[in-house]
Design an enzyme around this catalytic site. Structure first.
Site, PDB file in Angstrom:
ATOM      1  N   LYS A 187      27.286  42.061  19.830  1.00 54.43           N
ATOM      2  CA  LYS A 187      27.058  41.215  19.157  1.00 54.43           C
ATOM      3  C   LYS A 187      26.222  40.716  17.938  1.00 54.43           C
ATOM      4  CE  LYS A 187      27.435  37.432  22.036  1.00 54.43           C
ATOM      5  NZ  LYS A 187      27.744  36.515  23.458  1.00 54.43           N
ATOM      6  N   ASP A 222      21.196  40.299  28.357  1.00 56.09           N
ATOM      7  CA  ASP A 222      21.337  41.472  27.426  1.00 56.09           C
ATOM      8  C   ASP A 222      20.525  42.433  27.306  1.00 56.09           C
ATOM      9  OD1 ASP A 222      23.551  39.241  26.499  1.00 56.09           O
ATOM     10  OD2 ASP A 222      22.158  38.980  25.218  1.00 56.09           O
ATOM     11  N   ASP A 255      25.390  41.049  27.096  1.00 51.31           N
ATOM     12  CA  ASP A 255      25.807  41.743  26.165  1.00 51.31           C
ATOM     13  C   ASP A 255      24.874  43.510  25.903  1.00 51.31           C
ATOM     14  OD1 ASP A 255      27.893  40.844  24.858  1.00 51.31           O
ATOM     15  OD2 ASP A 255      26.774  39.136  24.343  1.00 51.31           O
TER      16      ASP A 255
END
Length: 384
Positions: A255, A191, A216
């Protein structure tokens, strides 16, 4: 874990040999006695190569400033410290003045983090952490940390990570985190910023630009305390840019949960675009997440996916998301968003994202852009 505050009367620029003396309390550097007798060094250590940098970080003490001269540093082991600063005697790791400094992990053993801070009241600023075999910069169980004007790029896992219980009162400001990809996991873990596996209140992320990461933009998996995310952009995440035939990256912009947590994060004035999943998602977090004045644009799934929890969404804007503007559950409260009845969708001044990739302002804040801006501050004003 935290130490009492010391008194500091003078600052010296030290050789690396003197830096070791600072840590041990020896040498000719002033050590102020705190009320409980603990000693805190007031010292500035200037380093010019990787060996000096590794030693300075290892031997840092409350009150130490480590400043790096311009160039690229190639440490051969993880930069790691368990030292604590105090609120009035911080430990600082920074570039020297306005010089450009890159800390490069390409000579580290496989699986190594580039840097790990396991202490309180650190300031880390004006540095790039790149090309690590694993995470770029990991901060564990930190109290009162400030992480400002950093770049975490092209690392073998998440660029920047906050984790651990007691992770409290940390500020992540003006972070650029991009191009991070974990080949061992086929992209499913890297991420831009990960606040994971921990707890602690008062953590805030502001002014981040999280883009082109394999997983993400931002991931709050199993972090059980509220995190504030504001004035940040997440875009281009989840695309297979590495020609990985077994690619598994997710690709959400934000998220906001996962792993069974129920927590009310605060998410205001952010933007998500061109991600391969949702712009914003609860990820099964049933807490009362608050989302105000965020913008989602042209993501591959829903702009706002909050189907199971008790999220509170107001004045958000979703345009051009292929999975629809929003997917909301019966417990979600939705008001004054552009998918709600009677709310008009304002026109964007520009749909050209070129300037959003541009250089930051002199103070480190996000670049000026007309991309996704509107003439309204009442709705979706993330970019205004």
């Amino acid at each position: 874990m935290r130490q009492s505050t010391g008194r500091h009367r003078r600052t010296r620029t030290l050789s690396i040999a003197a830096a070791v003396a600072v840590a041990s309390g020896a040498g000719g550097v002033y050590l102020g006695l705190s009320n409980d007798g603990a000693r805190a060094a007031s010292a500035t250590v200037t380093v010019t190569n990787a060996a000096e940098l590794q030693s300075a970080v290892k031997n840092a003490a409350a009150g130490t400033t480590i400043q790096l001269r311009a160039g690229t540093y190639y440490p051969t082991a993880t930069l790691k410290s368990t030292a604590n600063g105090t609120s009035s005697a911080r430990i600082t790791l920074t570039a020297y003045g306005s010089e450009k400094v890159r800390i490069d992990g390409s000579k580290l053993p496989d699986g190594s983090w580039l840097a790990g801070i396991h202490g309180d009241h650190w300031t880390v600023q004006n540095l790039t952490f790149q090309n690590s075999p694993a995470q770029g910069l990991v901060v564990t169980s930190s109290v009162g940390g400030v992480f400002r004007n950093l770049v975490t790029a092209n690392n073998g896992d998440s660029g920047f990570t906050l984790r651990g219980d007691g992770t409290t009162g940390n500020l992540v400001q003006n972070l650029d985190s991009h191009g991070n990809y974990d080949p061992a996991g086929h992209g499913q873990n890297a991420d831009g910023i990960a606040v994971k596996f921990g707890s602690g209140t008062g953590n805030r992320i502001t002014g981040a630009r999280l883009y082109n990461n394999s997983d993400d933009g931002l991931d709050l998996w199993q972090f059980s305390s509220p995190v504030t995310i504001e004035h940040s952009w997440a875009f281009g995440n989840g695309k297979n840019r590495w020609n990985d035939s077994a690619f598994e990256g997710n690709g959400n912009g934000y998220k906001l949960g996962g792993g069974g947590v129920t927590v009310a994060h605060l998410v205001n004035h952010n933007a998500a675009w061109d991600n391969t999943l949702h712009g914003f998602t609860e990820n099964s977090n049933r807490g009362a997440i608050v989302l105000n004045r965020n913008t989602s644009y042209s993501n591959a799934e829903a702009g706002f996916y909050f189907a199971t929890g008790k999220a509170r969404l107001a004045r958000n804007l979703a345009v051009g998301d292929k999975g629809g503007r929003s997917k909301l559950g019966p417990s979600t409260v939705s008001a004054a968003n552009n998918w709600d009845s009677g709310v008009a969708t304002p026109a964007f001044r520009s749909k050209d994202a070129t300037t959003a990739y541009g250089p930051r302002k002199a103070d480190g804040s996000l670049p000026a852009t007309t991309f996704l801006t509107t003439g309204s501050t009442a709705i979706g004003s993330a970019m205004n």
